[in-house]
Motif scaffolding. Structure first.
Motif, PDB file in Angstrom:
ATOM      1  N   UNK A 415       0.897  -1.275   0.078  1.00 32.34           N
ATOM      2  CA  UNK A 415      -0.008   0.001  -0.138  1.00 32.34           C
ATOM      3  C   UNK A 415       0.830   1.094  -0.125  1.00 32.34           C
ATOM      4  N   UNK A 416       1.826   1.493  -0.914  1.00 30.00           N
ATOM      5  CA  UNK A 416       2.613   2.651  -1.013  1.00 30.00           C
ATOM      6  C   UNK A 416       1.474   3.891  -1.470  1.00 30.00           C
ATOM      7  N   UNK A 417       1.937   5.134  -1.018  1.00 29.79           N
ATOM      8  CA  UNK A 417       1.330   6.397  -1.178  1.00 29.79           C
ATOM      9  C   UNK A 417       2.390   7.628  -1.207  1.00 29.79           C
ATOM     10  N   UNK A 418       2.238   8.043  -2.380  1.00 23.77           N
ATOM     11  CA  UNK A 418       3.162   9.288  -2.354  1.00 23.77           C
ATOM     12  C   UNK A 418       2.732  10.504  -1.665  1.00 23.77           C
ATOM     13  N   UNK A 419       3.940  11.249  -1.411  1.00 21.99           N
ATOM     14  CA  UNK A 419       3.697  12.609  -0.472  1.00 21.99           C
ATOM     15  C   UNK A 419       4.409  13.788  -0.961  1.00 21.99           C
ATOM     16  N   UNK A 423       8.224  12.330  -1.136  1.00 21.62           N
ATOM     17  CA  UNK A 423       8.313  11.444  -0.325  1.00 21.62           C
ATOM     18  C   UNK A 423       7.339  10.179  -0.527  1.00 21.62           C
ATOM     19  N   UNK A 424       7.446   8.843   0.161  1.00 27.21           N
ATOM     20  CA  UNK A 424       6.521   7.734  -0.027  1.00 27.21           C
ATOM     21  C   UNK A 424       6.156   7.130   1.475  1.00 27.21           C
ATOM     22  N   UNK A 425       5.296   6.658   1.687  1.00 25.12           N
ATOM     23  CA  UNK A 425       4.627   5.962   3.049  1.00 25.12           C
ATOM     24  C   UNK A 425       4.117   4.811   2.531  1.00 25.12           C
ATOM     25  N   UNK A 426       4.323   3.796   3.169  1.00 28.37           N
ATOM     26  CA  UNK A 426       3.651   2.468   3.077  1.00 28.37           C
ATOM     27  C   UNK A 426       3.687   1.800   4.379  1.00 28.37           C
ATOM     28  N   UNK A 427       2.712   0.756   4.203  1.00 31.89           N
ATOM     29  CA  UNK A 427       2.453  -0.150   5.481  1.00 31.89           C
ATOM     30  C   UNK A 427       3.365  -1.370   5.436  1.00 31.89           C
ATOM     31  N   UNK A 475      -2.986  16.069  -2.837  1.00 25.52           N
ATOM     32  CA  UNK A 475      -1.660  16.963  -3.334  1.00 25.52           C
ATOM     33  C   UNK A 475      -0.413  16.644  -2.401  1.00 25.52           C
ATOM     34  N   UNK A 476      -0.779  15.277  -1.795  1.00 26.70           N
ATOM     35  CA  UNK A 476       0.166  14.695  -0.956  1.00 26.70           C
ATOM     36  C   UNK A 476       0.685  15.132   0.282  1.00 26.70           C
ATOM     37  N   UNK A 495      -4.160  11.399  11.440  1.00 32.14           N
ATOM     38  CA  UNK A 495      -3.679  12.159  10.209  1.00 32.14           C
ATOM     39  C   UNK A 495      -2.140  12.525  10.486  1.00 32.14           C
ATOM     40  N   UNK A 496      -1.409  12.360   9.501  1.00 32.40           N
ATOM     41  CA  UNK A 496      -0.078  12.461   9.315  1.00 32.40           C
ATOM     42  C   UNK A 496       0.438  13.566   8.281  1.00 32.40           C
ATOM     43  N   UNK A 497       1.605  14.297   8.507  1.00 38.01           N
ATOM     44  CA  UNK A 497       1.774  15.287   7.505  1.00 38.01           C
ATOM     45  C   UNK A 497       2.719  14.631   6.339  1.00 38.01           C
ATOM     46  N   UNK A 498       3.376  15.476   5.627  1.00 36.27           N
ATOM     47  CA  UNK A 498       3.988  14.810   4.558  1.00 36.27           C
ATOM     48  C   UNK A 498       5.483  14.195   5.030  1.00 36.27           C
ATOM     49  N   UNK A 499       5.854  14.456   6.282  1.00 40.27           N
ATOM     50  CA  UNK A 499       7.062  13.831   6.848  1.00 40.27           C
ATOM     51  C   UNK A 499       6.618  12.687   7.804  1.00 40.27           C
TER      52      UNK A 499
END
Length: 696
Positions: A415-419, A423-427, A475-476, A495-499
């Motif tokens: 489940x990757x998601x672009x920020x 940046x990129x975040x994933x579980x 908008x990431x 809810x997390x920010x882009x970092x």
């Protein structure tokens, strides 16, 4: 003579005056008296406008529930709302403590030894109930149970060998030892009752564990509110079921279409159905097998012998990425590790081409904000359990996909998601059940475990056990993710920010210690009531005397738990008051809008039959608004945003507790459009079988 004539005239004047006055009223005395009597009767007759409104009684909402109608707040208000529902009636005090939420009575973590000595059913005008009296073995722990109202999917799984009723109140006694006391109980497989209309039979289903546990089922034709009570002296289990349900078709706000100004789909939506990728658009009326069209049509974009399993739409709206598996895959088994590759095409279905084939199978494609790069998860081995890694590949140049990080650790990433900022975040999950979130400031930089500090705080408190799938804003700039609680069932929404830094928590529960209640002491008392939710109204106390086994002939229910009614004294002290929690059971994201506001779903309590929900909008840190609320039997599936419209799936009743995303791959699914700006709703279409995730 003249004088005599004048005198006669003067004497006649009074008589003439009397006749003239009588001529003004032509009504005889008898008629006047009759009308006076009629007016008296009418005056004494109560006016129908002054009596309580009897027209409200047929409405199926005469209960405690504050969210029967789709009002935005549970507080009653005399002002008219924009819904077809009548004002919420005064709650029935006889139904205090009744509901559809899962309930617990006593401790359910220990074991107890007991014989079921007596079983009886009775009824009141508002509800029917079953009494089960237990004789505890010496030195046994007290009985403990939990109860839930289960829907068709769960009811069928509890009795696979027979055709059960669609609903049931399930009472589980997980700590009931299957010893000699258990086998000596006066309970067969099914006990039938006479004199009751709702509670007609009680079935016992032994638990899978041969050492302990049993389920008691009261089968119902519809979901009904219930109340579970566990008493200690004597040891009794009381299951009460209301005669009527407050939930009607109009209670489910998300399934109510507006009559005027029905919204129209502003742009295509994409989904998976029967192994193909379909476009859903307004203005199409071509019939297709498996679809029932209403306000939108469908178009098959792939129509291939292979099976498409995952889909993503680029932010610029020009391309669609999808995973294509080998022919023969059942769409309901799309998560199996079958060979598949990453493909891309134009949004109209043209220019289909393979973009990357890595490992065994692909999943979870996600476009970068500039639409130039795709991240996706790859099953590299095909072994079970599935273990995935994150890869990226250019959407324009193609070439070899690049793995993010080295192999060899214990984590399966998905489940990757672009920020923002690349940046990129994933579980990630481990085989031992651990869960976390990984973050990279850019794909080339090292991996940071941002989930660790969320799972275990600096003070050592661990509020969460696992994470769901992250969902990034368009908008990431933000990302939302479910966080499953470690100390109670359910989930919060982070809810997390882009970092990857936490900026808000939605759906938190607060621990509330219950008000201290009197516990049995050395001095017996006939007024101690072990169930604080019991309302001693006349109809209740009158019927509660029926199943008592006390030698006294008192008609009062409160006099039942006397000291003489405990034939086996239990050395256990009264358990401490159970911790109560206030707040939603489950909170999960639905979709981000173009302004960076999150539409999310809050499920108010754990229930296996009724979904009591609120749809809210997150406006920023500590700022939310309620968009609608309701109660429904079905499930709420995936959702996406198109302009000002929320597109969402509605499913038949799923299995398990309401709250998580409903996924019914082999059941019909409805697709709805909700114009959030104008607050109008319409059903777009429905599919005969499961519909996949949505892309827009």
């Amino acid at each position: 003579m003249i004088v005599a004539k004048y005198l006669r005239t003067l004497l006649a004047l009074p008589l003439i005056l009397v006749l003239l006055l009588a001529g003004c009223d032509l009504m005889v005395a008898g008629e006047r008296e009759e009308i006076a009597n009629l007016e008296t009767i009418l005056a004494l007759t109560p006016s129908p406008t002054n009596s309580p409104t009897p027209t409200n009684t047929p409405e199926p909402t005469p209960t405690f529930t504050p969210t029967v109608g789709p009002t935005d707040t549970p507080t009653p208000t005399p002002e008219a709302t924009a819904t077809p529902l009548p004002p919420t009636p005064t709650p029935n005090p006889a139904l205090a403590g009744f509901g559809f939420c899962d309930q617990q009575g006593g401790a359910t973590v220990g074991l107890f030894s007991a014989r079921l000595a007596e079983l009886e059913a009775s009824g009141t005008p508002a509800y029917e109930q079953v009494f089960l009296r237990f004789d505890l073995a010496p030195n046994s722990a007290p009985i403990g149970a939990w109860a839930s109202c289960v829907g068709p999917a769960d009811s069928a799984s509890l009795a696979p060998e027979r055709d059960p009723a669609p609903y049931a109140v399930r009472v589980s006694l997980p700590g009931w030892l299957r010893d000699d006391q258990f086998h000596a109980s006066e309970l067969g497989e099914t006990i039938s009752f006479t004199g009751t209309r709702i509670v007609t039979a009680l079935r016992m289903v032994p638990a899978a564990d041969p050492e302990a546990g049993a389920d008691l089922l009261i089968e119902l034709s519809e979901p009904l509110p219930f109340r579970l009570t566990v008493e200690r002296d004597p040891s009794r289990l009381i299951i009460a079921v209301a005669r009527e349900s407050p939930v009607v078709e109009a209670s489910d706000e998300l399934r109510i279409a507006t009559n005027d100004d029905a919204p129209s789909l502003a742009a295509p939506v994409f989904t998976l159905f029967d192994g193909d990728l379909w476009a859903i658009e307004a203005g199409l009326d071509n019939p297709e097998p498996g679809w029932t069209l209403e306000r939108a049509g469908v178009r098959n974009l792939t129509n291939s012998p292979e099976s498409e399993t995952h889909v993503a739409v680029s932010p610029d709206g020009n391309s669609i990425a999808f995973c294509r598996a080998a022919p023969g895959l059942d769409p309901g088994d799309a998560e199996l590790p079958v060979p598949s590759a990453l493909w891309i095409m134009n949004v109209d279905g043209s220019n289909q081409r393979m973009l990357a084939q890595v490992g065994v199978s692909c999943a979870d494609p996600a476009f970068s904000p500039d639409s130039g790069t795709l991240a996706f998860a790859v099953d590299e081995t095909g072994a079970m359990p599935i273990k995935r890694a994150i890869y990226i590949v250019s959407t324009t140049r193609g070439g070899t996909a690049r793995r993010l990080g080295s192999s060899g650790d214990e984590w399966s990433r998905f489940a990757p998601q672009w920020l923002q900022g690349g940046g990129i975040i994933y579980a990630a999950e481990a085989q031992d059940g651990r869960s976390t979130l990984f973050f990279r400031r850019t794909p080339s930089q090292s991996e940071e475990d941002v989930g660790a500090d969320l799972l275990v705080r600096a003070d050592g408190h661990a509020p969460y056990a696992a994470f769901g799938r992250p969902l990034a804003a368009q908008d990431g700039s933000r990302v939302a993710v479910e966080a499953l609680r470690s100390d109670a069932p359910g989930a919060n929404l982070l809810i997390l920010d882009a970092r990857g830094t936490l900026i808000d928590t939605l759906g938190s529960q607060q621990i509330v210690l219950p008000t201290a209640t009197p516990t049995p002491t050395g001095t017996p008392t006939s007024t101690s009531t072990p169930t604080p939710t019991h309302t001693p109204e006349p109809a209740d106390t009158e019927e509660d005397t029926t199943p008592t086994v006390e030698p006294t002939a008192t008609p009062e229910d409160e006099a039942t738990p006397t000291a003489t009614s405990a034939p086996m004294p239990t050395p256990e002290l009264a358990p401490p008051p159970q911790v109560q929690r206030e707040g939603p059971f489950w909170t999960r994201p639905l979709a981000w809008d173009e302004d960076g506001r999150l539409i999310y779903l809050s499920t108010l309590c754990a229930s296996h039959a009724i979904h009591d929900y609120e749809v809210k909008r997150w406006l920023g840190a500590q700022r939310t608004e309620v968009l609608t609320s309701g109660q429904g039997l079905g499930g709420i599936g995936a959702a996406t945003i198109v302009g000002d419209g929320l597109i969402y799936q509605l499913t038949p009743p799923p299995s398990g507790s309401r709250g998580p995303r409903a996924h019914t791959p082999r059941e019909p699914v409805e697709l709805w459009l909700w114009d959030l700006r104008n607050d109008t709703r319409a059903r777009l279409l429905s599919s005969e079988r499961g519909m996949g995730l949505l892309g827009s």
